[in-house]
Design an enzyme around this catalytic site. Structure first.
Site, PDB file in Angstrom:
ATOM      1  N   GLU A   1      -0.563  -2.152   5.249  1.00  0.00           N
ATOM      2  CA  GLU A   1       0.398  -2.065   6.358  1.00  0.00           C
ATOM      3  C   GLU A   1       0.312  -0.711   7.040  1.00  0.00           C
ATOM      4  O   GLU A   1       0.521  -0.598   8.252  1.00  0.00           O
ATOM      5  CB  GLU A   1       1.827  -2.306   5.844  1.00  0.00           C
ATOM      6  CG  GLU A   1       2.871  -2.456   6.952  1.00  0.00           C
ATOM      7  CD  GLU A   1       3.320  -1.145   7.560  1.00  0.00           C
ATOM      8  OE1 GLU A   1       3.599  -1.112   8.779  1.00  0.00           O
ATOM      9  OE2 GLU A   1       3.387  -0.119   6.834  1.00  0.00           O
TER      10      GLU A   1
ATOM     11  N   ASP B   1       0.811  -1.218   0.000  1.00  0.00           N
ATOM     12  CA  ASP B   1       0.000   0.000   0.000  1.00  0.00           C
ATOM     13  C   ASP B   1       0.846   1.270   0.000  1.00  0.00           C
ATOM     14  O   ASP B   1       2.006   1.276   0.398  1.00  0.00           O
ATOM     15  CB  ASP B   1      -0.961   0.009   1.193  1.00  0.00           C
ATOM     16  CG  ASP B   1      -0.264  -0.214   2.532  1.00  0.00           C
ATOM     17  OD1 ASP B   1       0.751  -0.937   2.563  1.00  0.00           O
ATOM     18  OD2 ASP B   1      -0.724   0.329   3.548  1.00  0.00           O
TER      19      ASP B   1
END
Length: 436
Positions: free
Chosen positions: A171, A105
């Site tokens: 994350e 991400d």
């Protein structure tokens, strides 16, 4: 790294890890794979960098990862924890099981690097228009692990054991009201049918020069907790503050007094800790004292006892300071579930240090101080013996102490770090599987 402005690793704090007689030798197959895959890994990284996606929104990123894995002849599982991708490489010989993780991400940051492949993606985040950028290096992590996958598949017939490739979403933290990241992958059965004996992860790091690897056994990165505090006063005109209760003054006093939670109430001789306020919202007009002020911040700790005590002390300070001003408070300390401490298994780390030295050179593997940043890799490390390490990302000639940090709109990755990361992860994996 979740909820993080990366601290600077000053060179004076870095301790070279002493070499030992057991240092592993560099594997020729690692060097050959790195050379063969260099251009491909760089191209993958640039693609992911140009088209970043936020946490729990990694639709195209995960599709690209799965497509690449299928092209290698693997059968990836998709849709784990929303957009997670997992694949298993089965070696031709019996051996242990190991897992490797990369996060996918990006962040709500408007890029200012000037790169030809800079992100031009925009989105709405928390009600505000913003750019989207791989300002923390997850594009590099994903590309590195895809390169490692390619290398391992090419030597699969001679490979002992099995390797789980974990491409993890979110994350940096799931959006409000959603779940995601490592904890959700585990909840959805990541290790249900494949429980690794060890797990490895890496993170590119602007505060280290390219070519350097940093690792330490035991606690490495802090536990991270978010908190919110709402101070409730009584609105009045700014010309007559005695006609109400000023929550701005109460909140400002609270922010100052809260600093004593760490400086005077926590045993910093035992472990470090941090309490920081990052949000302060109150009022809509210059001459109106508002009803309330909303604040939010982060707590970083390395010890569960200190963690619980700081939660209680901050709540106590908030309530009593507010009461002293005639205001009241509502607290969420912590707000939601934070990350635990990221702990490297000491035995596993000691065992794999020779592999890191073989990949980067003995003199380039160092032991960093404790890091106040947080990582949800910590959830995996609570389940199986794990090792997480940093890979230097700042170019030669640039002082890492002043280079734009991870999470900065000017974060600039030296792509030579991709080669170092691939060599290190591949060397560690092969050495572990073959019992070095």
């Amino acid at each position: 790294m979740r909820q993080l402005l990366l601290p600077v690793l000053l060179a004076s704090l870095l301790t070279p890890v002493a070499a030992t007689a057991q240092d592993a030798s560099g594997r020729p197959e690692v060097g050959a794979a790195a050379e063969r895959l260099r251009e491909e890994v760089v191209a993958l990284r640039r693609h992911f960098h140009q088209f970043p996606e936020l946490s729990n929104r990694e639709v195209e990123t995960s599709a690209k990862v799965a497509e690449h894995l299928r092209a290698l002849g693997l059968e990836p599982r998709t849709g784990i924890a929303h957009h997670g991708v997992v694949a298993i490489i089965k070696g031709g010989r019996p051996g242990p099981r190991v897992a490797l993780r990369a996060d996918m991400d990006a962040l709500p940051v408007t890029e200012r690097t000037g790169l030809p492949f800079a992100s031009e993606v925009t989105t709405t985040f928390n009600g505000q228009e913003t750019g989207v950028m791989h300002a923390c290096g997850h594009d590099a992590h994903t590309a590195i692990l895809l390169g490692v996958a390619d290398a391992l598949v090419a030597m699969r017939d001679e490979l002992p054991g099995e390797v789980m490739l974990v491409f993890q979403p979110a994350e940096e933290g799931a959006p409000p009201g959603e779940e995601g990241g490592a904890s959700l992958m585990l909840e959805e059965g990541l290790f249900a049918d494949f429980r690794p004996e060890a797990m490895f992860g890496l993170h590119v790091f602007s505060s280290l020069p390219v070519g350097t690897i940093a690792v330490r056994g035991g606690p490495l990165m802090a536990a991270s907790d978010r908190f919110t505090i709402t101070v409730q006063g009584r609105q009045t005109h700014g010309s007559r503050p005695w006609g109400g209760v000023d929550p701005i003054v109460a909140a400002a006093d609270l922010v100052g007094s809260a600093q004593t939670v760490v400086s005077r109430r926590s045993d910093l001789a035992h472990q470090p800790a941090v309490v920081s306020f990052g949000e302060f919202h109150g009022g809509i007009r210059y001459n109106i004292i508002p009803d309330q002020v909303e604040m939010a911040g982060t707590i970083r700790t390395f010890d569960e006892g200190m963690r619980s005590k700081i939660h209680a002390d901050l709540d106590n300070v908030a309530r009593h300071v507010a009461a002293a001003h005639g205001a009241t408070v509502t607290t969420e300390i912590p707000a939601g579930t934070g990350n635990p401490v990221t702990v490297n298994d000491p035995d596993l780390t000691a065992r794999m240090l020779p592999s890191l030295r073989a990949a980067a050179g003995v003199e380039n593997v160092i032991e960093p101080p404790l890091q106040m940043g947080a990582e949800d890799f910590a959830y995996y490390a609570r389940e199986v013996p794990s090792m997480f390490f940093f890979v230097g990302a700042t170019s030669e000639g640039i002082d890492p102490a002043t280079a734009p940090s991870n999470h900065s709109p000017e974060f600039l990755l030296d792509e030579a770090s991709l080669d170092v990361g691939l060599r290190a992860m591949l060397q560690v994996t092969l050495d572990y599987l073959e019992g070095h």
